[in-house]
Design an enzyme around this catalytic site. Structure first.
Site, mmCIF file in Angstrom:
data_model
loop_
_atom_site.group_PDB
_atom_site.id
_atom_site.type_symbol
_atom_site.label_atom_id
_atom_site.label_comp_id
_atom_site.label_asym_id
_atom_site.label_seq_id
_atom_site.Cartn_x
_atom_site.Cartn_y
_atom_site.Cartn_z
ATOM 1 C CG HIS A 1 -0.162 -0.002 2.522
ATOM 2 N ND1 HIS A 1 0.414 1.126 3.071
ATOM 3 C CD2 HIS A 1 0.133 -1.012 3.376
ATOM 4 C CE1 HIS A 1 1.022 0.830 4.198
ATOM 5 N NE2 HIS A 1 0.872 -0.479 4.409
ATOM 6 C CD GLU B 1 2.124 -5.743 8.239
ATOM 7 O OE1 GLU B 1 2.487 -6.943 8.237
ATOM 8 O OE2 GLU B 1 2.703 -4.858 7.598
#
Length: 215
Positions: free
Chosen positions: A13, A86
């Site tokens: 990202h 994550e």
């Protein structure tokens, strides 16, 4: 008959305010900052002529925003998957690295040493469990997209596991490769194992921040 490999382009990202502050995000849902939005737009431009059979993304906002920018002018819908999130850093989430080291010195040492079986206080994931989650998802994607090329938008920790899997590196080994925000990382599956094709391609970006150690 030659079997066509399955190819994945994995993108971390774009930058967030917490990236800039060296703050552990984990499962906390932090949006892109202005730099991250510009990086996502640049990545979209860099991939504009590249065809993908499917697009997958973490369901956390920073990844969703990056995936939305990349697919804005594409017909393909994004499939969101919590297995692309994550690592869960438990009680470390929301702290800077310095704050985590000060508040949890013993736990931070095991984290820094990449102890595969260390689990964060507060319900976090061990490195071994996290790696298992990532590797299982990659296996599913390879099985679902034999011979195709797909895009995956995810996080720095996930890319750390991906690189180690494709390069045959141990979980415990110090990281010796970059994981920049919004860079392009390519791997292939030949039907037996994963291979690195290219890594941390950031030629389309004006500036980018490397993932912090172990994160």
């Amino acid at each position: 008959m030659e079997v066509k490999p399955t190819r994945l382009c994995l993108v971390r990202h774009g930058e967030t305010a917490w990236n800039a502050e060296s703050r552990l995000q984990g499962h906390l849902d932090v949006p892109l900052n202005r730099t991250g939005e510009a990086q996502a737009a640049a990545t979209a431009a860099g991939l504009a002529t590249v065809h993908f059979a499917a697009v997958y993304s973490s369901d956390l906002q920073r990844a969703r925003q990056t995936a939305a920018a990349i697919t804005r002018d594409r017909a393909a819908a994004v499939e969101f998957h919590d297995h692309l999130r994550e690592r869960n850093y438990g009680a470390f989430q929301g702290l800077t690295y310095a704050e985590a080291a000060a508040r949890f010195p013993d736990d931070y040492l095991r984290f820094k040493q990449r102890d595969p079986h260390f689990t964060f206080p507060g319900g976090g994931e061990s490195l071994a469990a996290f790696a298992g989650r990532v590797e299982a998802l990659l296996a599913d994607l390879a099985a679902s997209h034999r011979g195709e090329q797909i895009l995956v938008v995810t996080h720095g920790g996930v890319l750390d596991i991906v690189h180690r899997l494709a390069a045959g590196k141990a979980l415990e080994a110090p990281r010796d490769f970059a994981i920049p925000n919004a860079a392009l990382n390519w791997i292939e599956y030949d039907g037996t194992r994963w291979h690195l094709v290219s890594w941390a391609d950031k030629r389309h970006l004006e500036s980018t921040r490397d993932e912090l150690p172990n994160a």
